[in-house]
Enzyme design. Structure first.
Site, PDB file in Angstrom:
ATOM      1  N   GLN A 165       0.830  -1.062  -0.156  1.00 47.65           N
ATOM      2  CA  GLN A 165      -0.081   0.266   0.353  1.00 47.65           C
ATOM      3  C   GLN A 165       1.255   0.805  -0.230  1.00 47.65           C
ATOM      4  O   GLN A 165       0.685   2.260  -0.749  1.00 47.65           O
ATOM      5  CB  GLN A 165      -1.090  -0.135   1.342  1.00 47.65           C
ATOM      6  CG  GLN A 165      -1.685   1.382   1.738  1.00 47.65           C
ATOM      7  CD  GLN A 165      -2.911   0.983   1.981  1.00 47.65           C
ATOM      8  OE1 GLN A 165      -3.458  -0.325   1.956  1.00 47.65           O
ATOM      9  NE2 GLN A 165      -2.845   1.204   3.422  1.00 47.65           N
ATOM     10  N   GLU A 207      -3.278  10.330  -0.951  1.00 48.35           N
ATOM     11  CA  GLU A 207      -2.387  10.468  -0.170  1.00 48.35           C
ATOM     12  C   GLU A 207      -0.858  11.514  -0.956  1.00 48.35           C
ATOM     13  O   GLU A 207      -0.211  11.304  -0.248  1.00 48.35           O
ATOM     14  CB  GLU A 207      -1.477   9.541   1.262  1.00 48.35           C
ATOM     15  CG  GLU A 207      -2.531   8.366   1.618  1.00 48.35           C
ATOM     16  CD  GLU A 207      -2.027   7.275   2.306  1.00 48.35           C
ATOM     17  OE1 GLU A 207      -0.965   7.186   2.356  1.00 48.35           O
ATOM     18  OE2 GLU A 207      -3.425   7.661   3.314  1.00 48.35           O
ATOM     19  N   ASP A 244       4.277   0.331   4.435  1.00 43.19           N
ATOM     20  CA  ASP A 244       2.913   0.261   4.596  1.00 43.19           C
ATOM     21  C   ASP A 244       2.927  -1.439   3.832  1.00 43.19           C
ATOM     22  O   ASP A 244       2.192  -0.441   2.989  1.00 43.19           O
ATOM     23  CB  ASP A 244       1.970   1.166   4.523  1.00 43.19           C
ATOM     24  CG  ASP A 244       0.498   0.787   4.933  1.00 43.19           C
ATOM     25  OD1 ASP A 244       0.893  -0.067   5.558  1.00 43.19           O
ATOM     26  OD2 ASP A 244      -0.224   1.444   5.339  1.00 43.19           O
ATOM     27  N   GLU A 285       5.060  -2.507   7.907  1.00 42.63           N
ATOM     28  CA  GLU A 285       3.844  -1.285   8.902  1.00 42.63           C
ATOM     29  C   GLU A 285       2.991  -3.002   7.969  1.00 42.63           C
ATOM     30  O   GLU A 285       2.873  -2.916   7.035  1.00 42.63           O
ATOM     31  CB  GLU A 285       3.281  -0.285   8.842  1.00 42.63           C
ATOM     32  CG  GLU A 285       2.119   0.251   9.342  1.00 42.63           C
ATOM     33  CD  GLU A 285       0.915   1.618   8.578  1.00 42.63           C
ATOM     34  OE1 GLU A 285       0.402   1.625   8.348  1.00 42.63           O
ATOM     35  OE2 GLU A 285       2.359   2.252   8.434  1.00 42.63           O
ATOM     36  N   ASP A 312      -1.389  -1.665  12.667  1.00 47.51           N
ATOM     37  CA  ASP A 312      -1.610  -0.586  12.344  1.00 47.51           C
ATOM     38  C   ASP A 312      -3.145  -1.307  12.984  1.00 47.51           C
ATOM     39  O   ASP A 312      -3.870  -1.280  13.620  1.00 47.51           O
ATOM     40  CB  ASP A 312      -1.861   0.155  11.537  1.00 47.51           C
ATOM     41  CG  ASP A 312      -2.961   1.132  11.415  1.00 47.51           C
ATOM     42  OD1 ASP A 312      -3.994   1.264  10.819  1.00 47.51           O
ATOM     43  OD2 ASP A 312      -3.208   1.086   9.404  1.00 47.51           O
ATOM     44  N   LYS A 337      -4.119   6.386  14.919  1.00 50.60           N
ATOM     45  CA  LYS A 337      -4.871   7.240  14.253  1.00 50.60           C
ATOM     46  C   LYS A 337      -6.042   7.410  14.818  1.00 50.60           C
ATOM     47  O   LYS A 337      -6.403   6.717  16.123  1.00 50.60           O
ATOM     48  CB  LYS A 337      -5.346   5.921  13.205  1.00 50.60           C
ATOM     49  CG  LYS A 337      -4.299   6.245  11.823  1.00 50.60           C
ATOM     50  CD  LYS A 337      -4.680   5.009  11.229  1.00 50.60           C
ATOM     51  CE  LYS A 337      -4.419   4.619  10.065  1.00 50.60           C
ATOM     52  NZ  LYS A 337      -4.419   3.976   9.214  1.00 50.60           N
ATOM     53  N   SER A 367      -6.762   8.173   5.066  1.00 45.33           N
ATOM     54  CA  SER A 367      -6.269   8.285   3.211  1.00 45.33           C
ATOM     55  C   SER A 367      -7.387   9.449   2.652  1.00 45.33           C
ATOM     56  O   SER A 367      -7.066  10.095   2.305  1.00 45.33           O
ATOM     57  CB  SER A 367      -6.484   6.798   2.637  1.00 45.33           C
ATOM     58  OG  SER A 367      -8.092   6.453   2.733  1.00 45.33           O
ATOM     59  N   LYS A 388       3.296   9.932  10.279  1.00 42.25           N
ATOM     60  CA  LYS A 388       2.730   9.796   8.671  1.00 42.25           C
ATOM     61  C   LYS A 388       1.512  10.470   8.089  1.00 42.25           C
ATOM     62  O   LYS A 388       1.094  10.226   8.879  1.00 42.25           O
ATOM     63  CB  LYS A 388       2.811   8.836   8.492  1.00 42.25           C
ATOM     64  CG  LYS A 388       3.887   6.867   8.496  1.00 42.25           C
ATOM     65  CD  LYS A 388       2.366   5.495   8.368  1.00 42.25           C
ATOM     66  CE  LYS A 388       1.280   5.669   7.482  1.00 42.25           C
ATOM     67  NZ  LYS A 388       1.562   4.324   7.297  1.00 42.25           N
TER      68      LYS A 388
END
EC number: 4.2.1.11
Length: 426
Positions: A165, A207, A244, A285, A312, A337, A367, A388
């Site tokens: 990703q 992103e 990630d 990640e 995550d 997050k 995102s 990030k």
């Protein structure tokens, strides 16, 4: 009535960076000060995240509307919080959690709760005449994070054929955040030229990273090394790589399927081992699926002493899942997050748990972002050392970098760049 009492709360449905609805809240104090916050939304979401309340009305935004969350703020939440002291963040957030009453915030919606939680903190900071990072972090809030810049997008963040990703660069050798940002921007510009020279597309993903079609995930790493060197920097010394993988997205029937190959967890771990031996990768990640706990322990045993292994989807900013990871020797870092857990207090508690147990914390965007820059202040407030927030384009990403530039300038000689004090990736 005290000046810091909550007088009223307003909310509205706004758009995020993907053109989808999200929630904005304003908390107004008796003295007239207003705190405003906007919440983000993710594309590749962990199964255990707090519940984002959507309307489900197919006639509005394809069912993605958030008018129900807005209504919850302006009715039930307002009634519960009016006259409470905005300086008592823990009390405010506990009141919100009790009002919701569910395990995953599905009654009021994590998007409603978080918007109010953050707006309250901003109003309180404004009342005290403090920047948010100082209000949350106190006098020791002076560490600027090393950015993890997502310059090649794949997976659920881009319409291309790359399975992993995010392919990120980290300017670990820079003397300051400002210089690190410049280094990253120069590598990003060089990457654009490298891709164009190869006849590859230079359109960007959610992103802000480029989203070319490439033969393999390793091809993306090779191109990144070329871009770093083209920009005049040394791979691994000046600028390192991070991934990630978002393994949830290509986990099928107990196997990991990418690059047109099906792999067992053990085979995938060996693959990562080879990548780390070949490329200057310092962080991976979500290398495995979120419930593959036994193999996560094997991955940590194999690579955890050499690189940062970030959870995550694995941890979803949840202290209970993080504690399970700590107890079982799983991962050595957690992605933070705000909207995964859904309140500021719980977020700070999770970061505190990670720090006490020797896990690194990486503060992260989603995102689907907005112009809200709270995560920049949060990174400095908690001395997390890493952030990030996407690539070096798209204003909802750059807004966070620019906020960090302003914080660094404001701190002056007190500002410290995380890698210089051992607070970057391990």
């Amino acid at each position: 009535m005290m000046d810091t009492a909550i007088a009223t709360i307003r909310a509205r449905e706004i758009l995020d960076s993907r053109g989808r609805p999200t929630v904005e809240a304003e908390v107004e104090l008796e003295c007239g000060i207003v705190g405003l916050a906007q919440v983000p939304s993710g594309a590749s979401t962990g199964s255990f995240e707090a519940h984002e309340l959507r309307d489900g009305d197919p006639k509005r935004y394809g069912g993605k509307g958030v008018l129900s969350a807005v209504e919850n703020i302006e009715t039930r939440i307002l009634s519960a919080l009016v006259d409470l002291n905005a300086l008592d963040q823990t009390v405010i957030d506990q009141c919100l959690l009790e009002l919701d009453g569910s395990e995953n915030k599905s009654n009021l919606g994590a998007n409603a709760i978080l918007a109010v939680s953050l707006a309250t903190a901003k109003a309180a900071a404004e009342y005290l005449g403090q920047p948010l990072y100082r209000y949350l972090g106190g006098p020791l809030a002076n560490v600027l994070p090393v950015p993890m810049m997502n310059v090649i997008n794949g997976g659920a963040h881009a319409a291309n054929n790359i399975d992993f990703q995010e392919f990120m660069i980290m300017p670990i050798g820079a003397p300051s955040f400002r210089e690190g940002l410049r280094w990253g921007a120069e590598v990003f510009a060089a990457l654009s030229k490298v891709l164009a020279d190869k006849g590859l597309l230079t359109g960007v993903g959610d992103e802000g990273g480029f989203a070319p079609n490439l033969d393999s995930n390793q091809a993306a790493l090779d191109i990144l090394l070329q871009a770093i060197e083209t920009a005049g920097y040394r791979p691994g010394t000046d600028v390192a790589l991070a991934l990630d993988v978002a393994a949830n997205e290509f986990y099928e029937d107990g196997k990991y399927v990418f690059d047109n190959t099906s792999r067992t967890a053990s085979e995938l771990i060996r693959y990562y081992d080879q990548l780390v031996s070949t490329y200057p990768i310092i962080s991976i990640e979500d290398g495995l699926q979120e419930e593959d706990w036994d193999n996560w322990a094997l991955l940590t045993e194999t690579l955890g002493s050499r690189i940062q292994l970030v959870g995550d989807d694995l941890f979803v900013t949840n202290p209970k899942r993080l504690q399970r990871g700590i107890d079982n020797g799983v991962a050595n870092a957690i992605l933070i997050k705000l909207n995964q857990i859904g309140s500021l207090t719980e977020t700070l508690q999770t970061i505190d748990l990670a720090t006490r147990k020797g896990y690194r914390a990486v503060i992260s965007h989603r995102s689907g972002e907005t112009e809200d820059t709270t995560i920049a202040d949060l990174a400095v407030a908690t001395r997390a050392g890493q952030i990030k927030t996407g690539s070096l384009c798209r204003s909802e990403r750059v807004a966070k970098y620019n906020r960090l530039l302003r914080i660094e300038a404001e701190l002056g000689d007190q500002a410290v760049y995380a890698p210089k004090v051992g607070l970057g990736p391990r």
